[in-house]
Enzyme design. Structure first.
Site, mmCIF file in Angstrom:
data_model
loop_
_atom_site.group_PDB
_atom_site.id
_atom_site.type_symbol
_atom_site.label_atom_id
_atom_site.label_comp_id
_atom_site.label_asym_id
_atom_site.label_seq_id
_atom_site.Cartn_x
_atom_site.Cartn_y
_atom_site.Cartn_z
ATOM 1 N N LYS A 1 -1.672 -28.556 -0.252
ATOM 2 C CA LYS A 1 -2.284 -28.410 1.071
ATOM 3 C C LYS A 1 -1.246 -28.211 2.164
ATOM 4 O O LYS A 1 -1.364 -27.326 2.993
ATOM 5 C CB LYS A 1 -3.130 -29.665 1.360
ATOM 6 C CG LYS A 1 -3.979 -29.540 2.595
ATOM 7 C CD LYS A 1 -5.015 -30.638 2.668
ATOM 8 C CE LYS A 1 -4.413 -31.906 3.244
ATOM 9 N NZ LYS A 1 -5.350 -33.011 3.359
ATOM 10 N N GLU B 1 -10.784 -37.809 -18.172
ATOM 11 C CA GLU B 1 -10.231 -39.047 -18.739
ATOM 12 C C GLU B 1 -9.314 -39.742 -17.738
ATOM 13 O O GLU B 1 -9.289 -40.980 -17.637
ATOM 14 C CB GLU B 1 -9.454 -38.721 -20.024
ATOM 15 C CG GLU B 1 -9.024 -39.924 -20.811
ATOM 16 C CD GLU B 1 -10.208 -40.727 -21.324
ATOM 17 O OE1 GLU B 1 -10.917 -40.241 -22.207
ATOM 18 O OE2 GLU B 1 -10.408 -41.855 -20.828
ATOM 19 N N VAL C 1 -10.454 -42.575 -15.064
ATOM 20 C CA VAL C 1 -10.823 -43.968 -15.379
ATOM 21 C C VAL C 1 -9.719 -44.643 -16.179
ATOM 22 O O VAL C 1 -9.437 -44.268 -17.321
ATOM 23 C CB VAL C 1 -12.145 -44.021 -16.179
ATOM 24 C CG1 VAL C 1 -12.567 -45.464 -16.397
ATOM 25 C CG2 VAL C 1 -13.239 -43.247 -15.472
ATOM 26 N N GLY D 1 -6.450 -44.686 -16.071
ATOM 27 C CA GLY D 1 -5.208 -43.960 -16.387
ATOM 28 C C GLY D 1 -5.124 -43.554 -17.837
ATOM 29 O O GLY D 1 -5.926 -42.767 -18.341
ATOM 30 N N ILE E 1 -5.666 -45.182 -20.613
ATOM 31 C CA ILE E 1 -6.551 -45.778 -21.639
ATOM 32 C C ILE E 1 -7.652 -44.759 -21.969
ATOM 33 O O ILE E 1 -8.395 -44.355 -21.066
ATOM 34 C CB ILE E 1 -7.174 -47.098 -21.146
ATOM 35 C CG1 ILE E 1 -6.081 -48.114 -20.796
ATOM 36 C CG2 ILE E 1 -8.109 -47.670 -22.210
ATOM 37 C CD1 ILE E 1 -6.600 -49.443 -20.263
ATOM 38 N N GLY F 1 3.665 -46.780 -5.767
ATOM 39 C CA GLY F 1 2.870 -45.562 -5.924
ATOM 40 C C GLY F 1 1.574 -45.752 -6.682
ATOM 41 O O GLY F 1 0.949 -44.782 -7.091
ATOM 42 N N LYS G 1 -15.074 -46.026 -11.052
ATOM 43 C CA LYS G 1 -14.785 -45.953 -12.494
ATOM 44 C C LYS G 1 -15.936 -46.557 -13.299
ATOM 45 O O LYS G 1 -16.316 -46.025 -14.351
ATOM 46 C CB LYS G 1 -13.454 -46.668 -12.776
ATOM 47 C CG LYS G 1 -12.273 -45.933 -12.115
ATOM 48 C CD LYS G 1 -11.021 -46.779 -12.050
ATOM 49 C CE LYS G 1 -9.875 -46.023 -11.372
ATOM 50 N NZ LYS G 1 -8.723 -46.872 -11.044
ATOM 51 N N GLY H 1 -0.226 -44.592 -11.921
ATOM 52 C CA GLY H 1 1.141 -44.058 -11.982
ATOM 53 C C GLY H 1 1.143 -42.631 -12.534
ATOM 54 O O GLY H 1 0.229 -42.234 -13.259
HETATM 55 N N1 HSE Z 1 -5.252 -46.707 -7.100
HETATM 56 C C1 HSE Z 1 -5.640 -46.701 -8.469
HETATM 57 C C2 HSE Z 1 -5.278 -48.037 -9.084
HETATM 58 C C3 HSE Z 1 -4.935 -45.579 -9.167
HETATM 59 O O1 HSE Z 1 -4.543 -48.796 -8.449
HETATM 60 O O2 HSE Z 1 -5.739 -48.347 -10.165
HETATM 61 C C4 HSE Z 1 -5.487 -45.260 -10.516
HETATM 62 O O3 HSE Z 1 -6.837 -44.879 -10.440
#
Ligand code: HSE
Length: 425
Positions: free
Chosen positions: A47, A129, A132, A134, A136, A187, A205, A303
């Protein structure tokens, strides 16, 4: 055209990458390190033209729609922050019959009925995937492996940032603001940390998993989300003194007659729960299935690399023609606007008297309040629907709510109203 062979390998699959934040960069790095995976990031749209990025400026362009219009791109990956723009782009791509991967949980949770309908009408595919937990692989496992098996419950820690904050508050005696700043610096947190701390993110999620686990398309606004914005050291201590840990736990409980009760709130977790040992930015998912029994996954839920790993898995799946079966969804995908009610036992700290009466706390088993004391709490039963109704008042009033884990059916009696409670003063 000659067939691909070891001496004549297939050309790499060309990816159009939309977004180059934490997840986009994580995916890019993974693909650079593993060219044998056979993907090339052909075009990248972002962007902001002035933002400093770790690749030469010539790698970036600024009109994501140009990527959608490029027929030489085999697959599209959408990993931007803005849920409305993500929906515009993804729905346009699906109308073209494209194959798309997204990590945008808020967008998928809010628009799942339309996204499913677009895939059915135009033949495209959307995988998510990465949206939800990360890395897993819970969406695909619920969708494919547990496609037919009835589930008794799906529960888990679906947000890394709030879990990180709770872990640091307990381990390092950090205060809330300090622990949140650490999570942001690492992050994990969303651009707007309220999404994490007030449990909007894990609610999205849970809504996505409800489609695959329970065959339900839920309106996210129908699902209770209580977070940890008002948590204090006293609450952490209360848990520790009882051998428990505070975690933000999502529950999806399919009901025998159809439907499911779904909610996300802080909960006191016992040492014998698999979620007890899920710390920092890790996520945990527990599936209790009718025949398979209990499964538990623990993994990195946030992450760049872990989430990029989930995007990579979806890219490979798309290349093999995979699509979600949504086996538990009825053919007509209607939105469910109401979650069935039940009574939850909760610890309620710093609830103004009128709010406590309005909530209708009953069967109080424990309480502490004394004049001049700043720490006051009560433990009793309250309806899920009442917590939902007064969610914003609880947040604004500085009240902290955590479930003990005990639930029971609603005892028939009219739910009190805030107005009535106030009038009774
Ligand atoms: N902000 C989210 C967390 C990132 O902390 O789980 C992953 O969805």
């Amino acid at each position: 055209m000659s067939k691909p062979s070891p001496t004549n390998p297939a050309p790499p699959t060309r990816i159009g990458l939309i977004g180059f934040g934490c997840v986009g960069q994580g995916l890019y790095d993974i693909l650079q390190r593993h060219p044998e995976a056979g993907f090339t990031v052909a075009r990248i749209a972002v962007k902001n033209p002035t933002k400093l990025r770790p690749l030469p400026a010539g790698r970036f362009e600024f009109h994501a729609d140009d990527l959608l219009d490029d027929p030489t791109l085999d697959l599209l990956v959408e990993v931007i922050d803005d849920a409305d723009e993500a929906f515009r782009l993804v729905s346009r791509a699906l109308r073209q019959g494209r194959r798309v991967v997204t990590a945008n949980k808020a967008m998928v949770a809010r628009h799942l009925p339309e996204l499913i309908a677009l895939q059915r009408e135009f033949g495209g595919t959307l995988l998510y995937e990465a949206a939800v937990c990360g890395s897993i692989p819970v969406v695909r496992t619920l969708d494919s492996y547990f496609a037919q098996e009835p589930l008794l419950q799906v529960s888990g820690i679906f947000n890394g940032s709030s879990n990180y904050v709770l872990t640091r508050m307990r381990e390092a005696d950090s205060d809330y603001a300090e622990a949140l700043a650490e999570a942001q610096a690492q992050g994990f947190a969303e651009t707007d940390p309220t999404l994490d701390m007030a449990a909007f993110d894990p609610r999205s999620k849970a809504v996505i998993l409800a489609a695959h686990a329970c065959g339900l398309l839920l309106d996210p606004d129908a699902v209770l989300n209580l977070g940890i914005e008002n948590v204090s050291a006293a609450d952490i201590r209360y848990a520790a003194e009882r051998g428990k840990k505070l975690k933000v736990v999502a529950i999806l409980q399919p009901l025998p007659g159809g439907g499911a009760t779904v909610y996300v709130t802080p909960q006191f977790v016992d040492a014998d729960s698999p979620l007890y040992a899920v710390e920092r930015e890790f996520n945990g998912v527990v599936v209790d299935a009718e025949f398979a029994g209990q499964h538990f996954w623990r993994g990195r839920g946030a992450g760049g690399h872990p989430t990029g790993s989930a995007v990579l898995a979806d890219l490979v799946a798309l290349r093999h023609g995979f699509r979600y079966a949504y086996a538990k969804l009825p053919a007509e995908t209607a939105l469910t606007a109401e979650v069935p009610d039940l009574e939850l036992e909760v610890y309620l700290r710093s609830a103004p008297a009128e709010l406590r009466r309005a909530l209708g706390l009953t069967d109080v088993s424990e309480q502490l309040s004394a004049p001049g004391f700043t720490y006051d709490y009560a433990v009793g039963y309250v309806r899920l629907s009442q917590l939902h109704r007064y969610r914003d008042a609880l947040r604004a009033g500085g009240t902290f709510v955590a479930r003990t884990g005990r639930v029971r059916p609603v005892v028939a009696q009219p739910a009190p109203q805030l107005e009535t409670a106030l009038a009774a003063d």
